[in-house]
Scaffold this motif. Structure first.
Motif, PDB file in Angstrom:
ATOM      1  N   GLU A 159       5.683  -4.467  20.228  1.00  0.00           N
ATOM      2  CA  GLU A 159       5.351  -5.245  21.432  1.00  0.00           C
ATOM      3  C   GLU A 159       3.889  -5.678  21.384  1.00  0.00           C
ATOM      4  OE1 GLU A 159       6.294  -2.761  24.780  1.00  0.00           O
ATOM      5  OE2 GLU A 159       8.414  -2.598  24.161  1.00  0.00           O
ATOM      6  N   THR A 160       3.054  -4.851  20.740  1.00  0.00           N
ATOM      7  CA  THR A 160       1.617  -5.129  20.759  1.00  0.00           C
ATOM      8  C   THR A 160       0.974  -5.173  19.364  1.00  0.00           C
ATOM      9  OG1 THR A 160       1.435  -2.763  21.204  1.00  0.00           O
ATOM     10  CG2 THR A 160       1.074  -4.242  23.061  1.00  0.00           C
ATOM     11  N   HIS A 161       1.721  -4.776  18.328  1.00  0.00           N
ATOM     12  CA  HIS A 161       1.125  -4.695  16.995  1.00  0.00           C
ATOM     13  C   HIS A 161       1.997  -5.374  15.946  1.00  0.00           C
ATOM     14  CE1 HIS A 161      -0.745  -1.267  19.083  1.00  0.00           C
ATOM     15  NE2 HIS A 161      -1.733  -1.374  18.219  1.00  0.00           N
ATOM     16  N   GLY A 162       1.352  -5.799  14.864  1.00  0.00           N
ATOM     17  CA  GLY A 162       2.089  -6.182  13.658  1.00  0.00           C
ATOM     18  C   GLY A 162       2.162  -4.945  12.777  1.00  0.00           C
ATOM     19  N   VAL A 163       3.374  -4.500  12.490  1.00  0.00           N
ATOM     20  CA  VAL A 163       3.551  -3.207  11.821  1.00  0.00           C
ATOM     21  C   VAL A 163       4.190  -3.376  10.441  1.00  0.00           C
ATOM     22  CG1 VAL A 163       4.664  -0.931  11.998  1.00  0.00           C
ATOM     23  CG2 VAL A 163       3.912  -2.118  14.081  1.00  0.00           C
ATOM     24  N   ALA A 164       3.764  -2.561   9.478  1.00  0.00           N
ATOM     25  CA  ALA A 164       4.458  -2.450   8.197  1.00  0.00           C
ATOM     26  C   ALA A 164       4.469  -0.977   7.796  1.00  0.00           C
ATOM     27  CB  ALA A 164       3.774  -3.279   7.116  1.00  0.00           C
ATOM     28  N   VAL A 165       5.447  -0.622   6.966  1.00  0.00           N
ATOM     29  CA  VAL A 165       5.591   0.770   6.551  1.00  0.00           C
ATOM     30  C   VAL A 165       5.740   0.846   5.036  1.00  0.00           C
ATOM     31  CG1 VAL A 165       6.949   2.895   6.761  1.00  0.00           C
ATOM     32  CG2 VAL A 165       6.765   1.341   8.729  1.00  0.00           C
ATOM     33  N   ILE A 166       4.962   1.736   4.423  1.00  0.00           N
ATOM     34  CA  ILE A 166       5.168   2.060   3.006  1.00  0.00           C
ATOM     35  C   ILE A 166       5.844   3.418   2.970  1.00  0.00           C
ATOM     36  CG2 ILE A 166       4.023   2.681   0.843  1.00  0.00           C
ATOM     37  CD1 ILE A 166       1.852   0.648   1.526  1.00  0.00           C
ATOM     38  N   GLU A 167       6.975   3.481   2.267  1.00  0.00           N
ATOM     39  CA  GLU A 167       7.768   4.704   2.220  1.00  0.00           C
ATOM     40  C   GLU A 167       7.615   5.363   0.860  1.00  0.00           C
ATOM     41  OE1 GLU A 167       9.600   6.458   4.168  1.00  0.00           O
ATOM     42  OE2 GLU A 167       9.555   5.213   5.976  1.00  0.00           O
ATOM     43  N   GLY A 168       7.282   6.637   0.844  1.00  0.00           N
ATOM     44  CA  GLY A 168       7.193   7.370  -0.411  1.00  0.00           C
ATOM     45  C   GLY A 168       8.303   8.404  -0.512  1.00  0.00           C
ATOM     46  N   ASP A 169       9.124   8.302  -1.541  1.00  0.00           N
ATOM     47  CA  ASP A 169      10.165   9.298  -1.794  1.00  0.00           C
ATOM     48  C   ASP A 169      10.285   9.490  -3.289  1.00  0.00           C
ATOM     49  OD1 ASP A 169      11.689  10.030   0.783  1.00  0.00           O
ATOM     50  OD2 ASP A 169      11.530   7.848   0.927  1.00  0.00           O
ATOM     51  N   LEU A 170      10.818  10.614  -3.702  1.00  0.00           N
ATOM     52  CA  LEU A 170      11.052  10.832  -5.129  1.00  0.00           C
ATOM     53  C   LEU A 170      12.033   9.799  -5.663  1.00  0.00           C
ATOM     54  CD1 LEU A 170       9.986  13.769  -4.258  1.00  0.00           C
ATOM     55  CD2 LEU A 170      11.056  14.463  -6.380  1.00  0.00           C
ATOM     56  N   ALA A 171      13.091   9.571  -4.892  1.00  0.00           N
ATOM     57  CA  ALA A 171      14.121   8.636  -5.328  1.00  0.00           C
ATOM     58  C   ALA A 171      14.762   7.971  -4.110  1.00  0.00           C
ATOM     59  CB  ALA A 171      15.190   9.371  -6.134  1.00  0.00           C
ATOM     60  N   THR A 172      15.507   6.933  -4.343  1.00  0.00           N
ATOM     61  CA  THR A 172      16.247   6.112  -3.363  1.00  0.00           C
ATOM     62  C   THR A 172      15.328   5.206  -2.537  1.00  0.00           C
ATOM     63  OG1 THR A 172      16.308   7.369  -1.254  1.00  0.00           O
ATOM     64  CG2 THR A 172      17.862   8.047  -3.007  1.00  0.00           C
ATOM     65  N   ALA A 173      15.934   4.146  -2.014  1.00  0.00           N
ATOM     66  CA  ALA A 173      15.210   3.254  -1.112  1.00  0.00           C
ATOM     67  C   ALA A 173      15.752   3.427   0.302  1.00  0.00           C
ATOM     68  CB  ALA A 173      15.366   1.805  -1.585  1.00  0.00           C
ATOM     69  N   ASN A 174      16.390   4.557   0.568  1.00  0.00           N
ATOM     70  CA  ASN A 174      17.030   4.777   1.876  1.00  0.00           C
ATOM     71  C   ASN A 174      16.070   4.591   3.042  1.00  0.00           C
ATOM     72  OD1 ASN A 174      19.125   5.511   0.284  1.00  0.00           O
ATOM     73  ND2 ASN A 174      19.185   7.673   0.882  1.00  0.00           N
ATOM     74  N   ASP A 175      14.886   5.195   2.922  1.00  0.00           N
ATOM     75  CA  ASP A 175      13.977   5.169   4.058  1.00  0.00           C
ATOM     76  C   ASP A 175      13.429   3.767   4.314  1.00  0.00           C
ATOM     77  OD1 ASP A 175      14.557   7.785   4.385  1.00  0.00           O
ATOM     78  OD2 ASP A 175      12.520   8.563   4.061  1.00  0.00           O
ATOM     79  N   ALA A 176      13.088   3.050   3.231  1.00  0.00           N
ATOM     80  CA  ALA A 176      12.594   1.680   3.405  1.00  0.00           C
ATOM     81  C   ALA A 176      13.687   0.804   4.026  1.00  0.00           C
ATOM     82  CB  ALA A 176      12.141   1.095   2.072  1.00  0.00           C
ATOM     83  N   GLU A 177      14.939   1.065   3.658  1.00  0.00           N
ATOM     84  CA  GLU A 177      16.041   0.288   4.243  1.00  0.00           C
ATOM     85  C   GLU A 177      16.205   0.600   5.730  1.00  0.00           C
ATOM     86  OE1 GLU A 177      19.273   1.252   1.588  1.00  0.00           O
ATOM     87  OE2 GLU A 177      18.360   0.063  -0.031  1.00  0.00           O
ATOM     88  N   ARG A 178      16.062   1.885   6.071  1.00  0.00           N
ATOM     89  CA  ARG A 178      16.128   2.256   7.502  1.00  0.00           C
ATOM     90  C   ARG A 178      15.031   1.538   8.295  1.00  0.00           C
ATOM     91  NH1 ARG A 178      16.138   8.708   7.308  1.00  0.00           N
ATOM     92  NH2 ARG A 178      15.710   8.495   9.535  1.00  0.00           N
TER      93      ARG A 178
END
Ligand SMILES: Nc1nc2c(ncn2[C@@H]2O[C@H](COP(=O)(O)OP(=O)(O)OP(=O)(O)O)[C@@H](O)[C@H]2O)c(=O)[nH]1
Ligand SMILES: [Mg+2]
Ligand SMILES: [Zn+2]
Lengths: 111, 217
Positions: B55-74
């Protein structure tokens, strides 16, 4: 934790500095390891030992100086060990960790 | 011959982290390093808070995991940019990995960057990533003695979230005990009770982020 990769990094720093100083055989290394650094000294030493084979640090003795945590109160300026409930001088919670998470090379000796 | 070195062993990482901080600073972006055990709810907290933050910010997320892109997809399903780092075995993110992931993010459209570290209560603590501060997500099902047991991480936290509060009645979690444990290691840390399941406390979390992400002009 990842003592092996840290040992490799340590070795590479020493190799470079030894080369610069014209040292071929490192005999003694002094490190500072904070109690809050998350490093297990024995594991670091073991990893270093293994990685040193055939390199200038082979057989070097490692001295590890443990550093106890020390907090500084931003209100009253008192330096103290890990506080129980706020600053032991003035009770403020505005304290920062000044020492205790370091992981550094102090010096090394060789010829 | 004796050589005085006096150098941090992780200096290369720290220097790169400083570069990232400078770059983010120029772009007016504030980064937060989110750490905690595997499964503590780091991604869940972000998923539920991002709609309020955007609502008030431009947001981006970098996801770190050993494997899979599950979190970035979420995260991508919330509609913000996300970038997945797979460490392929490494137990923590380092500044070089983050710098690489930043290449895939449009930095001109954001002012808030979350970096979700690998689930681990020890190793990430030693590696700066260019963050303004550190947030630990600790779920109450992990027990109330985690601060004492993992001082290297808790002693660097700016904010600690006690997550999964919806489950509190079925655990023996002592909130006061946990709070004291954090305050002993990091007196200036803030602590907020949240639930990424029922959403309680997340407004307070969003307000904290907003308050602490202000860039002085
Ligand atoms: N009951 C309850 N479950 C939660 C809560 N937050 C997260 N969970 C659940 O806990 C599990 C792990 O959540 P994640 O968000 O994947 O945790 P994470 O910390 O990102 O995990 P990693 O990235 O794998 O380290 C999921 O099944 C979530 O649904 C909560 O507040 N309450
Ligand atoms: Mg996650
Ligand atoms: Zn004081």
């Amino acid at each position: 934790m990842h003592e092996l990769s840290i040992a490799e990094e340590l070795l590479e720093i020493i190799e470079t500095r030894a080369r610069d100083a014209g040292i071929h055989r490192v005999e003694r290394i002094t490190l500072k390891i904070g109690e809050y650094s998350g490093i297990m000294p024995e594991a670091l030493e073991f990893a270093f030992l293994v990685l040193s084979r055939g390199r200038c640090t082979e057989g070097a003795e490692i001295e590890m100086q443990a550093v106890a945590p020390e907090y500084l109160c931003k209100k009253c300026g008192l330096t103290q060990p890990a506080p129980q409930e706020g600053c032991s001088g003035c009770g403020s919670f505005d304290l920062t960790l000044k020492r205790g998470n370091e992981l550094s090379i102090v010096s090394f000796e060789g010829e | 011959m004796k050589v005085n070195v006096m150098s941090d062993i992780l200096k290369a990482n720290d220097l790169l982290a400083k570069d990232i901080e400078t770059l983010l600073g120029k772009k007016g972006i504030v980064a937060w390093n989110i750490m905690g055990s595997p499964g503590a709810g780091k991604t869940a907290v972000l998923e539920r808070s991002i709609p309020m933050l955007t609502e008030t910010h431009g947001v981006a997320v970098i996801e770190g995991d050993l494997a899979t892109a599950n979190d970035a997809e979420r995260i991508a399903r919330t509609g913000v940019q996300s970038s997945q780092i797979n460490t392929n075995g490494a137990c923590h993110l380092d500044a070089a990995m983050v710098r690489t992931a930043m290449e895939t993010i449009d930095l001109d459209t954001i002012n808030l960057l979350f970096i979700e570290n690998v689930g681990n209560l020890v190793c990430p603590a030693g590696f700066l990533l260019g963050e303004k501060g550190r947030i630990i997500v600790s779920s109450i099902t992990e027990g109330d003695d985690k601060p004492e047991k993992y001082p290297s991480m808790f002693s660097t936290a700016d904010l600690v979230l006690m997550n999964k509060m919806d489950l509190v009645s079925s655990t023996d979690f002592r909130e006061e005990y946990f709070r004291k444990g954090v305050k002993k290691l990091r007196p200036e840390a803030d602590i907020i009770a949240v639930s990424a399941r029922d959403g309680s406390g997340l407004r307070e979390f969003v307000d904290w982020i907003t308050e602490h992400s202000r860039v002085s002009p």
